[in-house]
Design an enzyme around this catalytic site. Structure first.
Site, PDB file in Angstrom:
ATOM      1  N   GLU A 156     -14.092 -10.629   0.511  1.00 48.38           N
ATOM      2  CA  GLU A 156     -12.730 -10.077   0.464  1.00 48.38           C
ATOM      3  C   GLU A 156     -12.683  -8.789  -0.361  1.00 48.38           C
ATOM      4  OE1 GLU A 156     -10.641 -13.227  -1.517  1.00 48.38           O
ATOM      5  OE2 GLU A 156     -10.747 -14.586   0.194  1.00 48.38           O
ATOM      6  N   PRO A 157     -13.464  -7.786  -0.004  1.00 47.43           N
ATOM      7  CA  PRO A 157     -13.430  -6.566  -0.808  1.00 47.43           C
ATOM      8  C   PRO A 157     -12.134  -5.787  -0.597  1.00 47.43           C
ATOM      9  CG  PRO A 157     -14.813  -6.235   1.124  1.00 47.43           C
ATOM     10  CD  PRO A 157     -14.361  -7.665   1.162  1.00 47.43           C
ATOM     11  N   GLY A 158     -11.590  -5.261  -1.680  1.00 40.81           N
ATOM     12  CA  GLY A 158     -10.428  -4.376  -1.578  1.00 40.81           C
ATOM     13  C   GLY A 158     -10.843  -3.003  -2.076  1.00 40.81           C
ATOM     14  N   ARG A 159     -11.019  -2.932  -3.402  1.00 40.33           N
ATOM     15  CA  ARG A 159     -11.248  -1.649  -4.070  1.00 40.33           C
ATOM     16  C   ARG A 159     -12.428  -0.865  -3.499  1.00 40.33           C
ATOM     17  NH1 ARG A 159      -9.752  -1.142  -9.645  1.00 40.33           N
ATOM     18  NH2 ARG A 159      -9.835  -3.411  -9.725  1.00 40.33           N
ATOM     19  N   CYS A 187      10.523   8.768 -18.656  1.00 42.37           N
ATOM     20  CA  CYS A 187      10.936   8.803 -20.054  1.00 42.37           C
ATOM     21  C   CYS A 187      10.316   7.702 -20.886  1.00 42.37           C
ATOM     22  CB  CYS A 187      12.457   8.738 -20.116  1.00 42.37           C
ATOM     23  SG  CYS A 187      13.150  10.124 -19.238  1.00 42.37           S
ATOM     24  N   ARG A 214      -2.039   2.577 -12.911  1.00 43.03           N
ATOM     25  CA  ARG A 214      -3.287   2.068 -13.488  1.00 43.03           C
ATOM     26  C   ARG A 214      -3.610   2.641 -14.876  1.00 43.03           C
ATOM     27  NH1 ARG A 214      -7.789   2.209 -11.826  1.00 43.03           N
ATOM     28  NH2 ARG A 214      -8.299   0.029 -12.117  1.00 43.03           N
ATOM     29  N   TYR A 241      -3.723  -0.416 -17.384  1.00 46.22           N
ATOM     30  CA  TYR A 241      -5.067  -0.918 -17.748  1.00 46.22           C
ATOM     31  C   TYR A 241      -5.875   0.107 -18.549  1.00 46.22           C
ATOM     32  CZ  TYR A 241      -3.976  -3.536 -13.411  1.00 46.22           C
ATOM     33  OH  TYR A 241      -3.384  -4.258 -12.418  1.00 46.22           O
ATOM     34  N   GLY A 300     -14.221  -7.972  -5.409  1.00 44.86           N
ATOM     35  CA  GLY A 300     -14.516  -7.681  -6.808  1.00 44.86           C
ATOM     36  C   GLY A 300     -15.587  -6.658  -7.107  1.00 44.86           C
ATOM     37  N   TYR A 332      -4.998   0.031  -5.271  1.00 40.73           N
ATOM     38  CA  TYR A 332      -4.039  -0.313  -6.321  1.00 40.73           C
ATOM     39  C   TYR A 332      -3.278   0.920  -6.803  1.00 40.73           C
ATOM     40  CZ  TYR A 332      -7.001  -4.384  -5.936  1.00 40.73           C
ATOM     41  OH  TYR A 332      -7.711  -5.438  -5.420  1.00 40.73           O
TER      42      TYR A 332
HETATM   43  N1  LLP Z   1      -9.671 -11.637  -3.337  1.00 45.69           N
HETATM   44  C1  LLP Z   1      -8.824 -12.125  -4.265  1.00 45.69           C
HETATM   45  C2  LLP Z   1      -8.482 -13.547  -4.226  1.00 45.69           C
HETATM   46  C3  LLP Z   1      -8.284 -11.272  -5.243  1.00 45.69           C
HETATM   47  O1  LLP Z   1      -7.447 -11.767  -6.145  1.00 45.69           O
HETATM   48  C4  LLP Z   1      -8.624  -9.893  -5.257  1.00 45.69           C
HETATM   49  C5  LLP Z   1      -8.070  -8.981  -6.248  1.00 45.69           C
HETATM   50  C6  LLP Z   1      -9.513  -9.427  -4.262  1.00 45.69           C
HETATM   51  C7  LLP Z   1     -10.013 -10.325  -3.332  1.00 45.69           C
HETATM   52  C8  LLP Z   1      -9.923  -7.991  -4.172  1.00 45.69           C
HETATM   53  O2  LLP Z   1     -10.628  -7.567  -5.283  1.00 45.69           O
HETATM   54  P1  LLP Z   1     -11.310  -6.114  -5.277  1.00 45.69           P
HETATM   55  O3  LLP Z   1     -12.427  -6.130  -4.271  1.00 45.69           O
HETATM   56  O4  LLP Z   1     -10.268  -5.119  -4.934  1.00 45.69           O
HETATM   57  O5  LLP Z   1     -11.794  -5.947  -6.670  1.00 45.69           O
HETATM   58  N2  LLP Z   1      -4.459  -4.094  -9.874  1.00 45.69           N
HETATM   59  C9  LLP Z   1      -5.791  -4.199 -10.436  1.00 45.69           C
HETATM   60  C10 LLP Z   1      -6.706  -5.038  -9.588  1.00 45.69           C
HETATM   61  C11 LLP Z   1      -6.195  -6.421  -9.307  1.00 45.69           C
HETATM   62  C12 LLP Z   1      -7.120  -7.252  -8.449  1.00 45.69           C
HETATM   63  C13 LLP Z   1      -6.482  -8.524  -8.061  1.00 45.69           C
HETATM   64  N3  LLP Z   1      -7.235  -9.337  -7.156  1.00 45.69           N
HETATM   65  C14 LLP Z   1      -6.339  -2.792 -10.661  1.00 45.69           C
HETATM   66  O6  LLP Z   1      -5.637  -1.819 -10.393  1.00 45.69           O
HETATM   67  O7  LLP Z   1      -7.446  -2.644 -11.152  1.00 45.69           O
END
Ligand code: LLP
Length: 421
Positions: A275-278, A346, A314, A318, A239, A375
């Site tokens: 659990e970092p993604g972004r 379109c 995105r 959003y 997050g 994403y």
């Molecule tokens: N862990 C869990 C349980 C999650 O649901 C998520 C993201 C993460 C970790 C990773 O979060 P991050 O570090 O990436 O913020 N599609 C949206 C974002 C959806 C996030 C969903 N869950 C966007 O494009 O902004």
């Protein structure tokens, strides 16, 4: 910091000119920088040291197997939310002991496959899921390690579609009910409680909501331990937000996030999972697209690109902002002009930006969407029968296509006409 910089007026990914990739691969394409992915992973790992920890990359943000292998080889764990993602992690060579399985709707089949293949822990989100997991594990003669995802009722102060930690959201169990659910878990066969899980949302630009949630987790840890449960791991979710534009205030850095974690949870002697993604993938990737036409509209100019909402959803989903830059930088002193930047799909929603100031651009010019690594490719679709955009990985002076562009023929072949038609 990322590794997409201008050299001699031309945007490069590390040491490779994006114009060279465009010639070889065609447009649009996603391009990732190995050095940036590595740097971001290391920032998190260093921020949590010396606490025992595992940085589990949220595969949902960028799931290409080559990227997972790169991170897995650095020692990363993986956070998966479907058996498809689990199989991607395995295909990338990540052992089951480093994979955590999150998500509100795991099916019994998914549980079975993960238990067979090996899993670090299931992050369980409800009592029915807990009972299903107990049944599946017992039927296989296995024990499922679990953390229960608690919902701390904290406002993450982010976009409503990606906030997950308020009581009205579908995620986790209310934290007040946690002692009762842990008591049930402790009695169920085939279940081994190992920790607590929390994730309050995505693209958080302030540490305070995290801290509120983590303090509640610290209290819960003490309560559960007093009730006889063994809590050795705390999974704090992902997050942490990224700067999508250089003009905004920068969100907190991983080092500050790590310091806050140590302050709120360091005394508990638990292994910390995040659990970092972004933050790992977002600024490690860009989407490169070519201008098909420029068009003078009523009081505005349109830049019509060969990328569209199906490739990067995105902005339309959003209202997200992505910086858009020309791949060949303008000569010094050139004035910018406002463009509505759109794709060929379109519908009016296929708009990336309105009145965006860019240097004058012409047919055939290349532009890059920054911060598109997270994403981006993973949320793409084939809407309008547009083939999925290829993905390219750059490392220093070389690049490789890590997912090829499918041909339209391949797409058409997936459909079938029934005999009776
Ligand atoms: N862990 C869990 C349980 C999650 O649901 C998520 C993201 C993460 C970790 C990773 O979060 P991050 O570090 O990436 O913020 N599609 C949206 C974002 C959806 C996030 C969903 N869950 C966007 O494009 O902004």
């Amino acid at each position: 910091m990322d590794h997409f910089l201008y050299r001699g007026g031309s945007l490069h990914a590390e040491d490779v000119a994006l114009t060279d990739i465009a010639i070889s691969v065609g447009t649009p394409f996603y391009c990732y920088s190995a050095a940036t992915l590595t740097r971001h992973y290391n920032l998190f790992s260093e921020a949590l040291s010396p606490l025992p920890h595992l940085v589990c990359f949220a595969i949902k943000s960028l799931s290409n197997i080559a990227v997972l292998k790169l991170l897995g080889d650095l020692g990363a764990g993986m956070d998966v939310v479907s058996i498809g993602e689990y199989m991607r992690a395995k295909a990338a060579g990540v052992p089951g002991e480093r994979i955590v399985f999150s998500g509100v709707g795991k099916t019994r089949d998914e549980m079975r496959i993960a238990l067979h293949g090996g899993i670090r822990q299931f992050n369980v989100e409800s009592e029915p899921e807990l009972r299903a997991l107990s049944e599946v594990a017992t039927s296989l003669g296995k024990t499922a390690p679990i953390a229960i995802r608690v919902n701390p009722d904290v406002d993450a102060r982010t976009h409503a579609k990606i906030a997950t930690g308020k009581s009205e959201n579908k995620f986790g169990i209310p934290i007040a009910r946690a002692p009762q659910v842990y008591a049930e878990a402790a009695k169920l066969p085939g279940i081994q409680v190992v920790g607590i899980d929390v994730h309050i949302g995505s693209q958080l630009t302030d540490l305070e909501p995290f801290e509120q949630a983590f303090q509640k987790v610290a209290e819960l840890t003490m309560t559960l331990r007093a009730q006889g449960h063994t809590i050795t791991r705390l999974d704090l979710g992902g997050g942490l937000g990224i700067p999508y534009t250089r003009s905004n205030d920068a969100p907190p850095l991983p080092i500050d996030y790590g310091a806050m974690i140590k302050r709120t949870l360091g005394h508990l002697g638990c292994e910390i999972e995040i659990e970092p993604g972004r933050l790992i993938s977002g600024n490690s990737g860009i989407l490169v697209s070519r201008v098909i036409y420029t068009k003078n509209g009523e009081g505005r100019d349109f830049l019509i690109l060969d990328a569209a909402m199906n490739d990067l959803v995105r902005p339309s989903m959003y209202d997200a902002w992505h910086d858009i830059v020309p791949v060949i930088g303008p000569a010094p002193g050139v004035e910018t002009q406002p463009y509505d930047v759109v794709g060929p799909v379109c519908e009016t929603g296929d708009t990336f930006a309105k009145a965006r100031h860019l240097p004058p651009l012409a047919e055939g010019d290349l532009v890059a969407f920054r911060s598109a690594g997270a994403y981006g490719a993973v949320m793409a679709s084939e809407y309008n029968t547009r083939p999925l955009v290829p993905e390219v990985l750059v490392s220093q002076d070389h690049f490789a296509v890590i997912r090829a562009r499918p041909s339209v023929d391949e797409i058409l072949k997936r459909d079938s006409i029934p005999e009776w038609l």
